[in-house]
Design a protein around this motif. Structure first.
Motif, PDB file in Angstrom:
ATOM      1  N   ARG A 185     -87.487  57.830  -8.150  1.00 41.37           N
ATOM      2  CA  ARG A 185     -87.472  56.502  -7.516  1.00 41.37           C
ATOM      3  C   ARG A 185     -86.074  55.893  -7.474  1.00 41.37           C
ATOM      4  O   ARG A 185     -85.867  54.893  -6.792  1.00 41.37           O
ATOM      5  CB  ARG A 185     -88.428  55.554  -8.232  1.00 41.37           C
ATOM      6  N   ASP A 191     -89.531  45.820   9.213  1.00 42.23           N
ATOM      7  CA  ASP A 191     -89.637  45.340   7.833  1.00 42.23           C
ATOM      8  C   ASP A 191     -90.243  43.946   7.834  1.00 42.23           C
ATOM      9  O   ASP A 191     -89.961  43.132   8.717  1.00 42.23           O
ATOM     10  CB  ASP A 191     -88.267  45.329   7.135  1.00 42.23           C
ATOM     11  N   SER A 192     -91.038  43.667   6.810  1.00 38.91           N
ATOM     12  CA  SER A 192     -91.625  42.330   6.709  1.00 38.91           C
ATOM     13  C   SER A 192     -90.606  41.293   6.262  1.00 38.91           C
ATOM     14  O   SER A 192     -90.782  40.105   6.469  1.00 38.91           O
ATOM     15  CB  SER A 192     -92.826  42.350   5.750  1.00 38.91           C
ATOM     16  N   THR A 241     -76.020  49.239  -9.552  1.00 45.56           N
ATOM     17  CA  THR A 241     -75.615  50.648  -9.733  1.00 45.56           C
ATOM     18  C   THR A 241     -76.544  51.554  -8.938  1.00 45.56           C
ATOM     19  O   THR A 241     -77.765  51.411  -9.009  1.00 45.56           O
ATOM     20  CB  THR A 241     -75.694  51.081 -11.216  1.00 45.56           C
ATOM     21  N   CYS A 260     -78.102  54.994  -8.881  1.00 43.38           N
ATOM     22  CA  CYS A 260     -78.351  56.100  -9.816  1.00 43.38           C
ATOM     23  C   CYS A 260     -78.885  57.299  -9.031  1.00 43.38           C
ATOM     24  O   CYS A 260     -79.445  57.149  -7.948  1.00 43.38           O
ATOM     25  CB  CYS A 260     -79.398  55.685 -10.850  1.00 43.38           C
ATOM     26  N   MET A 277     -82.175  55.068  -6.537  1.00 44.95           N
ATOM     27  CA  MET A 277     -81.726  54.943  -5.151  1.00 44.95           C
ATOM     28  C   MET A 277     -80.990  56.166  -4.604  1.00 44.95           C
ATOM     29  O   MET A 277     -81.097  56.466  -3.416  1.00 44.95           O
ATOM     30  CB  MET A 277     -80.870  53.695  -5.001  1.00 44.95           C
ATOM     31  N   LYS A 303     -81.234  42.648 -17.314  1.00 43.22           N
ATOM     32  CA  LYS A 303     -82.613  43.033 -16.997  1.00 43.22           C
ATOM     33  C   LYS A 303     -83.459  42.591 -18.192  1.00 43.22           C
ATOM     34  O   LYS A 303     -83.273  43.076 -19.311  1.00 43.22           O
ATOM     35  CB  LYS A 303     -82.726  44.540 -16.766  1.00 43.22           C
ATOM     36  N   LYS A 316     -89.547  55.650  -2.679  1.00 45.07           N
ATOM     37  CA  LYS A 316     -90.460  55.459  -3.817  1.00 45.07           C
ATOM     38  C   LYS A 316     -91.907  55.812  -3.479  1.00 45.07           C
ATOM     39  O   LYS A 316     -92.763  55.832  -4.346  1.00 45.07           O
ATOM     40  CB  LYS A 316     -90.363  53.987  -4.241  1.00 45.07           C
ATOM     41  N   THR A 333     -85.154  46.792  -2.104  1.00 48.50           N
ATOM     42  CA  THR A 333     -84.865  46.532  -3.522  1.00 48.50           C
ATOM     43  C   THR A 333     -83.370  46.643  -3.799  1.00 48.50           C
ATOM     44  O   THR A 333     -82.796  45.839  -4.534  1.00 48.50           O
ATOM     45  CB  THR A 333     -85.645  47.536  -4.402  1.00 48.50           C
ATOM     46  N   LEU A 393     -96.161  45.521   8.878  1.00 52.49           N
ATOM     47  CA  LEU A 393     -96.936  46.577   9.521  1.00 52.49           C
ATOM     48  C   LEU A 393     -98.284  46.020   9.971  1.00 52.49           C
ATOM     49  O   LEU A 393     -98.937  45.291   9.220  1.00 52.49           O
ATOM     50  CB  LEU A 393     -97.166  47.700   8.507  1.00 52.49           C
ATOM     51  N   ALA A 443     -83.397  51.461   0.728  1.00 51.86           N
ATOM     52  CA  ALA A 443     -82.483  52.609   0.714  1.00 51.86           C
ATOM     53  C   ALA A 443     -83.044  53.763   1.538  1.00 51.86           C
ATOM     54  O   ALA A 443     -82.342  54.360   2.370  1.00 51.86           O
ATOM     55  CB  ALA A 443     -82.257  53.058  -0.736  1.00 51.86           C
ATOM     56  N   ALA A 444     -84.322  54.090   1.339  1.00 51.35           N
ATOM     57  CA  ALA A 444     -84.906  55.238   2.036  1.00 51.35           C
ATOM     58  C   ALA A 444     -85.032  54.982   3.534  1.00 51.35           C
ATOM     59  O   ALA A 444     -84.678  55.845   4.356  1.00 51.35           O
ATOM     60  CB  ALA A 444     -86.280  55.551   1.434  1.00 51.35           C
TER      61      ALA A 444
HETATM   62  C1  LIG Z   1     -86.030  46.347 -12.352  1.00 51.72           C
HETATM   63  C2  LIG Z   1     -85.523  47.508 -11.558  1.00 51.72           C
HETATM   64  C3  LIG Z   1     -84.289  48.050 -11.854  1.00 51.72           C
HETATM   65  C4  LIG Z   1     -83.818  49.153 -11.137  1.00 51.72           C
HETATM   66  N1  LIG Z   1     -82.573  49.630 -11.403  1.00 51.72           N
HETATM   67  C5  LIG Z   1     -82.070  50.609 -10.624  1.00 51.72           C
HETATM   68  C6  LIG Z   1     -80.713  50.993 -10.758  1.00 51.72           C
HETATM   69  O1  LIG Z   1     -79.954  50.451 -11.581  1.00 51.72           O
HETATM   70  N2  LIG Z   1     -80.250  51.994  -9.937  1.00 51.72           N
HETATM   71  C7  LIG Z   1     -81.066  52.636  -9.014  1.00 51.72           C
HETATM   72  O2  LIG Z   1     -80.577  53.530  -8.315  1.00 51.72           O
HETATM   73  N3  LIG Z   1     -82.350  52.268  -8.868  1.00 51.72           N
HETATM   74  C8  LIG Z   1     -82.861  51.259  -9.623  1.00 51.72           C
HETATM   75  N4  LIG Z   1     -84.147  50.850  -9.446  1.00 51.72           N
HETATM   76  C9  LIG Z   1     -85.032  51.613  -8.528  1.00 51.72           C
HETATM   77  C10 LIG Z   1     -84.723  51.391  -7.064  1.00 51.72           C
HETATM   78  O3  LIG Z   1     -84.116  50.153  -6.846  1.00 51.72           O
HETATM   79  C11 LIG Z   1     -85.964  51.479  -6.154  1.00 51.72           C
HETATM   80  O4  LIG Z   1     -86.888  52.428  -6.623  1.00 51.72           O
HETATM   81  C12 LIG Z   1     -85.497  51.873  -4.752  1.00 51.72           C
HETATM   82  O5  LIG Z   1     -84.559  50.915  -4.303  1.00 51.72           O
HETATM   83  C13 LIG Z   1     -86.666  51.989  -3.802  1.00 51.72           C
HETATM   84  O6  LIG Z   1     -86.167  52.172  -2.486  1.00 51.72           O
HETATM   85  P1  LIG Z   1     -87.160  52.347  -1.269  1.00 51.72           P
HETATM   86  O7  LIG Z   1     -86.328  52.406  -0.064  1.00 51.72           O
HETATM   87  O8  LIG Z   1     -88.110  53.459  -1.546  1.00 51.72           O
HETATM   88  O9  LIG Z   1     -88.085  51.034  -1.287  1.00 51.72           O
HETATM   89  P2  LIG Z   1     -87.662  49.495  -1.244  1.00 51.72           P
HETATM   90  O10 LIG Z   1     -86.220  49.295  -1.482  1.00 51.72           O
HETATM   91  O11 LIG Z   1     -88.643  48.795  -2.126  1.00 51.72           O
HETATM   92  O12 LIG Z   1     -87.925  49.102   0.275  1.00 51.72           O
HETATM   93  C14 LIG Z   1     -89.207  48.951   0.802  1.00 51.72           C
HETATM   94  C15 LIG Z   1     -89.112  48.050   2.026  1.00 51.72           C
HETATM   95  O13 LIG Z   1     -90.390  48.077   2.680  1.00 51.72           O
HETATM   96  C16 LIG Z   1     -90.687  46.774   3.118  1.00 51.72           C
HETATM   97  N5  LIG Z   1     -92.133  46.649   3.242  1.00 51.72           N
HETATM   98  C17 LIG Z   1     -93.054  46.712   2.248  1.00 51.72           C
HETATM   99  N6  LIG Z   1     -94.280  46.512   2.741  1.00 51.72           N
HETATM  100  C18 LIG Z   1     -94.136  46.335   4.084  1.00 51.72           C
HETATM  101  C19 LIG Z   1     -95.050  46.091   5.155  1.00 51.72           C
HETATM  102  N7  LIG Z   1     -96.372  45.984   4.939  1.00 51.72           N
HETATM  103  N8  LIG Z   1     -94.565  45.954   6.402  1.00 51.72           N
HETATM  104  C20 LIG Z   1     -93.231  46.063   6.654  1.00 51.72           C
HETATM  105  N9  LIG Z   1     -92.323  46.278   5.665  1.00 51.72           N
HETATM  106  C21 LIG Z   1     -92.769  46.420   4.412  1.00 51.72           C
HETATM  107  C22 LIG Z   1     -90.114  45.886   2.023  1.00 51.72           C
HETATM  108  O14 LIG Z   1     -89.896  44.565   2.512  1.00 51.72           O
HETATM  109  C23 LIG Z   1     -88.825  46.598   1.673  1.00 51.72           C
HETATM  110  O15 LIG Z   1     -87.713  46.134   2.412  1.00 51.72           O
HETATM  111  C24 LIG Z   1     -84.620  49.729 -10.121  1.00 51.72           C
HETATM  112  C25 LIG Z   1     -85.850  49.155  -9.789  1.00 51.72           C
HETATM  113  C26 LIG Z   1     -86.287  48.040 -10.475  1.00 51.72           C
HETATM  114  C27 LIG Z   1     -87.561  47.407 -10.059  1.00 51.72           C
END
Ligand SMILES: Cc1cc2nc3c(=O)[nH]c(=O)nc-3n(C[C@H](O)[C@H](O)[C@H](O)COP(=O)(O)OP(=O)(O)OC[C@H]3O[C@@H](n4cnc5c(N)ncnc54)[C@H](O)[C@@H]3O)c2cc1C
Length: 362
Positions: A336, A34-35, A50, A52, A338, A213, A323, A42, A117, A14-15
């Motif tokens: 954290r 992305d790897s 959903t 949030c 989305m 979940k 995150k 996520t 990376l 998302a970020a």
């Molecule tokens: C069980 C659970 C339930 C949740 N429920 C909800 C919900 O209902 N609603 C809500 O809004 N949020 C929910 N969340 C939280 C939310 O989904 C995450 O915190 C959020 O999506 C994180 O987004 P992000 O973009 O920071 O990271 P991520 O979506 O984790 O993306 C990180 C990306 O970085 C990539 N990456 C990692 N390491 C490397 C590397 N070394 N080299 C290249 N790429 C790499 C990964 O492949 C990934 O694509 C939930 C989380 C969990 C675990």
């Protein structure tokens, strides 16, 4: 082939998606890596349905910009009130396809998937190269602070005892309404008495279907389903696709930024002069037994995220979103979600573009 980019965004959850599109729309040549084999992170790959953290407790959207545009494009319906909060229903497959579409159609933006990376070079306190590209600035959107860790910048981990992982799967053919606490108790009490770890069921977009979940192990899901079929009325035919059971990790790693957002800032609804995003999601903690505890902000309030929480403390051209935000273990348990990751992604994309425009080293 051109090997210089203004901005490298690492991670396409998302970020990262939003950060990259915002940076590219601001006129910077942008690379997203992305790897995984495709964008989504996520939000696209974990069975979550959903979004949030997009709204305040009256259902008013908290942030404008591309994060809002993405959320509106992915939405399956109007926001839904769940207890004290509003959430936006979406389908993960649409989240992934929209991510692909925005990334492939935004001018100035190129993507490399299946690309972890690698080869990060720091010179004079700045990241100058990674994965063979010369870079002007970097946004770490990996959720686990991979860029910072690769160069030894200061990070800290989520408290896993309050951000436990969960097994997520879709439970279909449930012929029972689960709208009241009493309905839910008829399902959860027999499971608890039989010694199963906790299960959380949320109505999905399809009829007779729930997003589950589960605080146990993925290997326990067939046993759980067999128990529900044999013992709970309305679940006699319930089923799931065993190949779509996912273990998702709430815990991550944060980068120490120029300001570390705290749980107190969140609960006090703190405002900052350099605010770049807003959030009103409660501090949401999950223990290893699947029990969830919410600590809410005062009614009608939200907190702000300062630009300093999106900039690494020690590395001049390293920015942060999602995150990986510079936040303590309590604050990240709110920030954290989305909706907040979309907002910090947009803010980081815009901040980094402004930084480069004013940087003599661009
Ligand atoms: C069980 C659970 C339930 C949740 N429920 C909800 C919900 O209902 N609603 C809500 O809004 N949020 C929910 N969340 C939280 C939310 O989904 C995450 O915190 C959020 O999506 C994180 O987004 P992000 O973009 O920071 O990271 P991520 O979506 O984790 O993306 C990180 C990306 O970085 C990539 N990456 C990692 N390491 C490397 C590397 N070394 N080299 C290249 N790429 C790499 C990964 O492949 C990934 O694509 C939930 C989380 C969990 C675990």
């Amino acid at each position: 082939m051109k090997t210089r980019v203004d901005i490298a965004v690492i991670g396409s959850g998302a970020a990262g998606i939003v950060a990259a599109v915002c940076a590219a729309r601001a006129g910077c040549s942008t690379l997203i890596l992305d790897s995984r084999s495709a964008p989504g992170g996520t939000g696209g790959f974990s069975g979550i349905t959903t979004l949030c953290g997009l709204y305040d407790d009256a259902g008013k959207i908290l942030n404008d910009g591309f994060g809002r545009e993405f959320a509106q494009a992915v939405a399956e319906s109007a926001p839904v009130k769940m207890g004290k909060v509003f959430v936006l229903p979406y389908r993960p497959e649409k989240f992934r396809s929209l991510a692909e579409e925005f990334i492939s159609t935004t001018p100035n933006l190129r993507a490399q998937f299946n690309t972890p990376l690698a080869d990060v070079v720091v010179h004079g306190g700045r990241i100058t190269r990674l994965n063979g590209f010369e870079v002007g600035a970097v946004i770490d959107c990996t959720g686990t602070a991979e860029v910072a860790r690769a160069i030894g910048a200061e990070t800290f981990a989520t408290d896993e005892t309050t951000q436990a992982s969960a097994v997520i799967f879709t439970l279909c053919k449930v012929w029972k309404s689960l709208t009241t606490p009493a309905d839910m108790a008829q399902v959860l009490l027999p499971l608890a008495r039989a010694g199963f770890p906790s299960l959380n069921l949320q109505a999905s977009l399809e009829p007779q279907t729930f997003t589950a979940k589960f605080a146990g192990l993925a290997e326990q899901v067939p046993q759980l389903i067999a128990f529900l079929r044999a013992n709970v009325r309305g679940f006699e035919q319930c089923e799931t696709s065993l190949d779509k059971i996912i273990t998702a990790h709430r815990a991550g790693r944060m980068i120490v930024g120029q300001y570390v957002l705290t749980g107190e800032d969140v609960l006090a609804g703190r405002k900052f002069p350099d605010a770049v995003a807003r959030c009103a999601w409660p501090i949401e903690q999950w223990d290893a037994n699947g029990a969830v505890r919410f600590r809410y902000l005062s009614p009608g309030t939200h907190y702000e995220i300062p630009a300093r929480s999106l900039r690494a403390a020690q590395v001049e051209n390293l920015f942060i979103a999602g995150k990986t935000l510079s936040a303590d273990v309590d604050a990240i348990a709110s920030a954290r979600v989305m909706g907040c990751c979309l907002a910090t992604g947009a803010a980081a994309g815009n901040l980094v573009a402004d930084y480069l425009k004013s940087s003599p080293l661009r």
